[in-house]
Design a protein around this motif. Structure first.
Motif, mmCIF file in Angstrom:
data_model
loop_
_atom_site.group_PDB
_atom_site.id
_atom_site.type_symbol
_atom_site.label_atom_id
_atom_site.label_comp_id
_atom_site.label_asym_id
_atom_site.label_seq_id
_atom_site.Cartn_x
_atom_site.Cartn_y
_atom_site.Cartn_z
ATOM 1 N N ALA A 1 -31.398 50.921 5.544
ATOM 2 C CA ALA A 1 -32.675 50.206 5.733
ATOM 3 C C ALA A 1 -33.786 51.209 6.071
ATOM 4 O O ALA A 1 -34.915 51.107 5.563
ATOM 5 N N ILE A 2 -33.446 52.175 6.904
ATOM 6 C CA ILE A 2 -34.403 53.232 7.239
ATOM 7 C C ILE A 2 -34.791 53.991 5.960
ATOM 8 O O ILE A 2 -35.973 54.209 5.674
ATOM 9 N N ASP A 3 -33.773 54.367 5.167
ATOM 10 C CA ASP A 3 -34.037 55.108 3.920
ATOM 11 C C ASP A 3 -34.934 54.292 2.980
ATOM 12 O O ASP A 3 -35.857 54.828 2.367
ATOM 13 N N HIS A 4 -34.615 52.998 2.836
ATOM 14 C CA HIS A 4 -35.359 52.138 1.899
ATOM 15 C C HIS A 4 -36.849 52.133 2.245
ATOM 16 O O HIS A 4 -37.704 52.386 1.383
ATOM 17 N N VAL A 5 -37.144 51.839 3.510
ATOM 18 C CA VAL A 5 -38.560 51.733 3.895
ATOM 19 C C VAL A 5 -39.221 53.117 3.891
ATOM 20 O O VAL A 5 -40.361 53.273 3.427
ATOM 21 N N HIS A 6 -38.498 54.128 4.358
ATOM 22 C CA HIS A 6 -39.080 55.474 4.389
ATOM 23 C C HIS A 6 -39.467 55.910 2.976
ATOM 24 O O HIS A 6 -40.555 56.452 2.745
ATOM 25 N N THR A 7 -38.581 55.662 2.015
ATOM 26 C CA THR A 7 -38.875 56.056 0.635
ATOM 27 C C THR A 7 -40.034 55.226 0.064
ATOM 28 O O THR A 7 -40.895 55.760 -0.637
#
Ligand SMILES: NC(=O)C1=CN([C@@H]2O[C@H](COP(=O)(O)OP(=O)(O)OC[C@H]3O[C@@H](n4cnc5c(N)ncnc54)[C@H](O)[C@@H]3O)[C@@H](O)[C@H]2O)C=CC1
Ligand SMILES: O=C([O-])CC(=O)C(=O)O
Length: 329
Positions: free
Chosen positions: A247-253
């Motif tokens: 979830a962190i990766d998704h939003v960060h990207t």
């Protein structure tokens, strides 16, 4: 210059994923090491006390970027001013529950949450749905938020994407950082299709490096698609830290962009690309830039891939038809 804090709403904040997620948001991993955040935790009344406990622990970390924590059991308040919303809380399938019951129970959560986002979130709201069935829950929330641009509602397939990279690295001995352009197509379910035909391993075509269609069909695809069930079997509980990480990766990207020459996988409303019916929330290869994403166009889809994409998309169409029948969209 002091930046205005970004309001991040997290639903299901007292759950397992919430516990693995909130500390990383507060320490700057979601949006960036220079972006202050205010957390808005949304729970059901029974989850309020545990959410308060988590908030106490967040306080105790003295995170420099964390500018406030508020806890709510009313979605209308929880989404007020939200710039980013992570919809994690959902109704899990329990024994004897049919798919229709599951969709209907989740409709009772995601429809009012979509309406609350529509009425109260900030104009730049970005939504990630993690709670399962994530793609269709995202569709339900989106349908209840007609004033929010449809493309702001996304569903999480980044965990599948990361799982596929890890499996491919283990098979080939490559470093995970050498693997690019992997794609998850379709639904976040056992029908999903992890596609390596356009992926690269240190600049070489991944399917050619692997050169083993039987491994692809009989080992790689089922291992990735059924990894969630394997984790439940091993851990006695569903993936939490890896889901929070994704979830962190998704939003960060989404916010900060994909690297040059690479792409990621996101569940997004289809624009009809690659024969996926317009409107359903399906995973696609996407590049991101300046807070916006675009579907990677022009990929050749071979027969092996076509059959698998079509099967997962057919499941999404069935789910859409079922929630339409239930009056949820
Ligand atoms: N898309 C993906 O890749 C993945 C999705 N998941 C899904 O994420 C969801 C959450 O997983 P966990 O944190 O492990 O579950 P959990 O059961 O530990 O926590 C869920 C929390 O949501 C809360 N909740 C329930 N209804 C709510 C509502 N209407 N508003 C606010 N909060 C509400 C509950 O009180 C609970 O604290 C599940 O649906 C799970 O299947 C899990 C792993 C990966
Ligand atoms: O089935 C679940 O609840 C967990 C899940 O989505 C996953 O690990 O991919």
């Amino acid at each position: 210059m002091t930046r205005t804090p970004v309001n991040v709403t997290v639903t299901g904040a007292a759950g397992q994923i919430g516990y693995a997620l909130l500390f990383r948001i507060a320490s700057g991993h979601l949006l960036g090491a220079d972006v202050p955040v205010k957390l808005r935790l949304l729970e059901i009344p029974q989850g309020m006390k545990a959410a308060e406990g988590t908030a106490m622990e967040l306080d105790d970390c003295a995170f420099p970027l964390l500018k406030g924590i508020d806890i709510f059991d009313d979605p209308n308040k929880g989404f007020e001013g939200a710039n980013v919303a992570l919809l994690v809380g959902a109704r899990p399938r329990t024994k004897g529950m049919e798919r229709g019951d599951l969709l209907s129970a989740n409709g009772g959560i995601f429809k009012p949450q979509g309406a609350a986002i529509n009425a109260h979130a900030a104009d730049d709201i970005k939504v990630l749905v993690v709670g399962n069935p994530a793609n269709t829950n995202a569709l339900i929330a989106q349908a209840a938020a007609p004033d929010v641009p449809a493309e702001r509602f996304t569903a999480m397939t980044r965990l599948d994407h990361n799982r596929a990279i890890s499996q491919l690295a283990a098979k080939t001995g490559a470093a995970v950082s050498d693997i690019k352009r992997l794609t998850i197509w379709g639904n976040h379910s056992a029908t999903q299709y992890p596609d390596i035909f356009h992926a690269e391993i240190a600049g070489k075509n991944a399917a050619e490096v692997v050169s083993d269609e039987q491994w692809l069909a009989d080992t790689f695809i089922p291992t990735v698609a059924k990894r969630g069930a394997a984790i439940i079997e091993a851990r006695g509980a569903s993936s939490a830290a890896s889901a929070a990480n994704a979830a962190i990766d998704h939003v960060h990207t989404w916010v900060n962009g994909t690297a040059a020459g690479d792409w990621t996988s996101m569940g997004i409303p289809s624009d009809g690309s690659y024969g996926v019916p317009e409107g359903i929330i399906s995973s696609f290869p996407v590049t991101t830039k300046d807070g916006k994403y675009e579907i990677v166009q022009g990929l050749d889809i071979n027969e092996f891939s076509r059959a698998r994409i079509d099967a997962s998309v057919a499941e999404l169409v069935e789910e859409r038809d079922a929630v339409r029948e239930l009056g949820l969209i």
